[in-house]
Design a protein around this motif. Sequence first.
Motif, PDB file in Angstrom:
ATOM      1  N   GLN A  93      16.684   6.857  14.423  1.00 23.27           N
ATOM      2  CA  GLN A  93      15.747   7.869  13.937  1.00 23.27           C
ATOM      3  C   GLN A  93      14.638   7.202  13.120  1.00 23.27           C
ATOM      4  OE1 GLN A  93      17.494  10.954  11.584  1.00 23.27           O
ATOM      5  NE2 GLN A  93      15.598  12.146  11.438  1.00 23.27           N
ATOM      6  N   VAL A  94      13.402   7.424  13.527  1.00 25.83           N
ATOM      7  CA  VAL A  94      12.258   6.825  12.840  1.00 25.83           C
ATOM      8  C   VAL A  94      11.960   7.636  11.582  1.00 25.83           C
ATOM      9  CG1 VAL A  94       9.828   6.201  13.000  1.00 25.83           C
ATOM     10  CG2 VAL A  94      11.306   5.969  15.011  1.00 25.83           C
ATOM     11  N   VAL A  95      11.915   6.962  10.450  1.00 24.21           N
ATOM     12  CA  VAL A  95      11.646   7.614   9.173  1.00 24.21           C
ATOM     13  C   VAL A  95      10.204   7.325   8.776  1.00 24.21           C
ATOM     14  CG1 VAL A  95      12.289   7.777   6.739  1.00 24.21           C
ATOM     15  CG2 VAL A  95      14.054   7.402   8.486  1.00 24.21           C
ATOM     16  N   GLN A  96       9.449   8.376   8.484  1.00 31.34           N
ATOM     17  CA  GLN A  96       8.077   8.205   8.029  1.00 31.34           C
ATOM     18  C   GLN A  96       8.057   7.604   6.625  1.00 31.34           C
ATOM     19  OE1 GLN A  96       6.098   8.235  10.795  1.00 31.34           O
ATOM     20  NE2 GLN A  96       4.572   9.276   9.539  1.00 31.34           N
ATOM     21  N   GLN A  97       7.186   6.624   6.436  1.00 24.34           N
ATOM     22  CA  GLN A  97       7.041   6.000   5.132  1.00 24.34           C
ATOM     23  C   GLN A  97       6.288   6.935   4.188  1.00 24.34           C
ATOM     24  OE1 GLN A  97       8.299   3.079   4.212  1.00 24.34           O
ATOM     25  NE2 GLN A  97       9.193   2.666   6.221  1.00 24.34           N
ATOM     26  N   PRO A  98       6.385   6.700   2.876  1.00 22.47           N
ATOM     27  CA  PRO A  98       5.597   7.497   1.921  1.00 22.47           C
ATOM     28  C   PRO A  98       4.109   7.404   2.239  1.00 22.47           C
ATOM     29  CG  PRO A  98       7.241   6.185   0.775  1.00 22.47           C
ATOM     30  CD  PRO A  98       7.267   5.735   2.201  1.00 22.47           C
ATOM     31  N   LEU A  99       3.358   8.397   1.796  1.00 15.31           N
ATOM     32  CA  LEU A  99       1.934   8.493   2.143  1.00 15.31           C
ATOM     33  C   LEU A  99       1.157   7.239   1.755  1.00 15.31           C
ATOM     34  CD1 LEU A  99      -0.443  10.117   3.219  1.00 15.31           C
ATOM     35  CD2 LEU A  99      -0.681  11.160   0.951  1.00 15.31           C
ATOM     36  N   LEU A 100       1.415   6.694   0.566  1.00 23.30           N
ATOM     37  CA  LEU A 100       0.679   5.496   0.138  1.00 23.30           C
ATOM     38  C   LEU A 100       0.964   4.309   1.055  1.00 23.30           C
ATOM     39  CD1 LEU A 100       0.900   5.622  -3.779  1.00 23.30           C
ATOM     40  CD2 LEU A 100      -1.109   6.030  -2.326  1.00 23.30           C
ATOM     41  N   VAL A 101       2.189   4.200   1.534  1.00 18.04           N
ATOM     42  CA  VAL A 101       2.534   3.121   2.465  1.00 18.04           C
ATOM     43  C   VAL A 101       1.788   3.321   3.777  1.00 18.04           C
ATOM     44  CG1 VAL A 101       4.388   2.036   3.787  1.00 18.04           C
ATOM     45  CG2 VAL A 101       4.792   2.743   1.416  1.00 18.04           C
ATOM     46  N   GLN A 102       1.726   4.559   4.253  1.00 20.52           N
ATOM     47  CA  GLN A 102       1.007   4.840   5.492  1.00 20.52           C
ATOM     48  C   GLN A 102      -0.483   4.533   5.357  1.00 20.52           C
ATOM     49  OE1 GLN A 102       2.090   8.504   7.735  1.00 20.52           O
ATOM     50  NE2 GLN A 102       3.503   8.908   6.046  1.00 20.52           N
ATOM     51  N   ILE A 103      -1.047   4.855   4.212  1.00 23.07           N
ATOM     52  CA  ILE A 103      -2.460   4.535   3.977  1.00 23.07           C
ATOM     53  C   ILE A 103      -2.676   3.023   4.031  1.00 23.07           C
ATOM     54  CG2 ILE A 103      -4.313   4.569   2.251  1.00 23.07           C
ATOM     55  CD1 ILE A 103      -3.229   7.298   1.349  1.00 23.07           C
ATOM     56  N   GLY A 104      -1.755   2.275   3.423  1.00 25.35           N
ATOM     57  CA  GLY A 104      -1.841   0.815   3.476  1.00 25.35           C
ATOM     58  C   GLY A 104      -1.733   0.302   4.899  1.00 25.35           C
ATOM     59  N   GLN A 105      -0.862   0.905   5.691  1.00 30.52           N
ATOM     60  CA  GLN A 105      -0.709   0.494   7.096  1.00 30.52           C
ATOM     61  C   GLN A 105      -1.978   0.784   7.882  1.00 30.52           C
ATOM     62  OE1 GLN A 105       2.782   2.853   7.982  1.00 30.52           O
ATOM     63  NE2 GLN A 105       4.162   1.111   7.726  1.00 30.52           N
ATOM     64  N   VAL A 106      -2.603   1.911   7.600  1.00 29.02           N
ATOM     65  CA  VAL A 106      -3.850   2.254   8.290  1.00 29.02           C
ATOM     66  C   VAL A 106      -4.950   1.255   7.929  1.00 29.02           C
ATOM     67  CG1 VAL A 106      -5.724   3.952   8.381  1.00 29.02           C
ATOM     68  CG2 VAL A 106      -3.345   4.699   8.593  1.00 29.02           C
ATOM     69  N   ILE A 107      -5.032   0.867   6.667  1.00 30.07           N
ATOM     70  CA  ILE A 107      -6.042  -0.111   6.249  1.00 30.07           C
ATOM     71  C   ILE A 107      -5.812  -1.445   6.943  1.00 30.07           C
ATOM     72  CG2 ILE A 107      -6.904  -1.459   4.289  1.00 30.07           C
ATOM     73  CD1 ILE A 107      -6.363   1.020   2.540  1.00 30.07           C
ATOM     74  N   VAL A 108      -4.534  -1.871   7.010  1.00 27.53           N
ATOM     75  CA  VAL A 108      -4.209  -3.118   7.726  1.00 27.53           C
ATOM     76  C   VAL A 108      -4.618  -2.996   9.190  1.00 27.53           C
ATOM     77  CG1 VAL A 108      -2.320  -4.575   8.547  1.00 27.53           C
ATOM     78  CG2 VAL A 108      -2.342  -3.794   6.174  1.00 27.53           C
ATOM     79  N   ALA A 109      -4.307  -1.861   9.803  1.00 26.49           N
ATOM     80  CA  ALA A 109      -4.653  -1.652  11.208  1.00 26.49           C
ATOM     81  C   ALA A 109      -6.162  -1.701  11.416  1.00 26.49           C
ATOM     82  CB  ALA A 109      -4.096  -0.318  11.686  1.00 26.49           C
ATOM     83  N   MET A 110      -6.921  -1.133  10.492  1.00 24.44           N
ATOM     84  CA  MET A 110      -8.381  -1.159  10.582  1.00 24.44           C
ATOM     85  C   MET A 110      -8.899  -2.594  10.535  1.00 24.44           C
ATOM     86  SD  MET A 110      -9.133   2.063   8.047  1.00 24.44           S
ATOM     87  CE  MET A 110     -10.916   2.156   8.172  1.00 24.44           C
ATOM     88  N   LEU A 111      -8.339  -3.401   9.627  1.00 23.58           N
ATOM     89  CA  LEU A 111      -8.789  -4.786   9.491  1.00 23.58           C
ATOM     90  C   LEU A 111      -8.399  -5.616  10.715  1.00 23.58           C
ATOM     91  CD1 LEU A 111      -7.922  -5.348   5.714  1.00 23.58           C
ATOM     92  CD2 LEU A 111     -10.198  -5.050   6.722  1.00 23.58           C
ATOM     93  N   VAL A 112      -7.200  -5.358  11.260  1.00 22.34           N
ATOM     94  CA  VAL A 112      -6.766  -6.076  12.468  1.00 22.34           C
ATOM     95  C   VAL A 112      -7.678  -5.723  13.638  1.00 22.34           C
ATOM     96  CG1 VAL A 112      -4.925  -6.279  14.188  1.00 22.34           C
ATOM     97  CG2 VAL A 112      -4.355  -6.305  11.754  1.00 22.34           C
ATOM     98  N   MET A 113      -7.945  -4.428  13.812  1.00 21.08           N
ATOM     99  CA  MET A 113      -8.801  -4.005  14.914  1.00 21.08           C
ATOM    100  C   MET A 113     -10.208  -4.569  14.764  1.00 21.08           C
ATOM    101  SD  MET A 113      -9.610  -0.166  16.359  1.00 21.08           S
ATOM    102  CE  MET A 113      -7.977   0.012  17.078  1.00 21.08           C
ATOM    103  N   ASP A 114     -10.744  -4.534  13.549  1.00 23.28           N
ATOM    104  CA  ASP A 114     -12.082  -5.082  13.313  1.00 23.28           C
ATOM    105  C   ASP A 114     -12.138  -6.573  13.644  1.00 23.28           C
ATOM    106  OD1 ASP A 114     -13.136  -2.687  12.522  1.00 23.28           O
ATOM    107  OD2 ASP A 114     -13.787  -3.364  10.555  1.00 23.28           O
ATOM    108  N   THR A 115     -11.124  -7.300  13.217  1.00 22.84           N
ATOM    109  CA  THR A 115     -11.097  -8.748  13.447  1.00 22.84           C
ATOM    110  C   THR A 115     -11.026  -9.058  14.928  1.00 22.84           C
ATOM    111  OG1 THR A 115     -10.021  -9.132  11.309  1.00 22.84           O
ATOM    112  CG2 THR A 115      -9.852 -10.884  12.955  1.00 22.84           C
TER     113      THR A 115
END
Length: 257
Positions: free
Chosen positions: A86-108
């Motif tokens: 069962q996949v557990v959603q991380q807390p909102l702040l963790v998800q925001i951090g993951q989105v920022i990482v994803a943005m930087l990876v995609m940009d790079t």
Amino acid sequence: MVFWEDYGISDEMMGTFAPIAMYWIYGGIYHMLPSLDHYRMHSRKEEEQKNQVPMATVIKGVLLQQFCQAVVALTMFSLTSQPDVQVVQQPLLVQIGQVIVAMLVMDTWQYFVHRYMHINKFLYRHIHSQHHRLVVPYAFGALFNHPLEGLLLDTVGGAFSFLLSGMTPRTSIYFFTFATMKTVDDHCGLWLPGNPFHLLFQNNTAYHDVHHQLHGTKYNFSQPFFNIWDKVLGTHMPFALEKRADGGYEAKPIKDN
């Protein structure tokens, strides 16, 4: 519980098809707007004269890319998912951090692949030039690419963003839908007052419009979120938005000397 689960739709399916649906919904909104000539980056006459491909061909090309994108996304989700866990959603702040990482990876990823497609004459002539046949961009043309470029630049870049950020399929729904909206907005050809994308990002409609013009094809490679790599590696072209005499705006380069 989210609403799509009531209809038996998994996060993986939603993450695959929500961005595709948003592309046509958000792009459709731009195309259904009234003329708004006073906010256009280029006149309608320029669009008719400079663009080298009809909209019907653009739409067919985008649909082909989205089909390939969906196949790769579903394959990636099937390989990374664990049905018994069962996949557990991380807390909102963790998800925001993951989105920022994803943005930087995609940009790079997109910066270096995109830039190389301009540097390599063979790749530009036979692959990337297809996207630049839209000299005057518009919303439905955001993902008009050669199928190989669409696979390499957008689909593979998206897969890296998902995998390296550690986000769940549910978080990816929000990230990829937002990224799709941003890409459509960058190509919409309109400088609308109060547009949140223009307020939040320096890499926006005008920034990318410079890249589509003859004087900017060797600059402003960054997409879709930030312009960090352009500034770090000297490919940033500053510009000023000026009113055109016939209405609308024009992004004019600012010369250093």
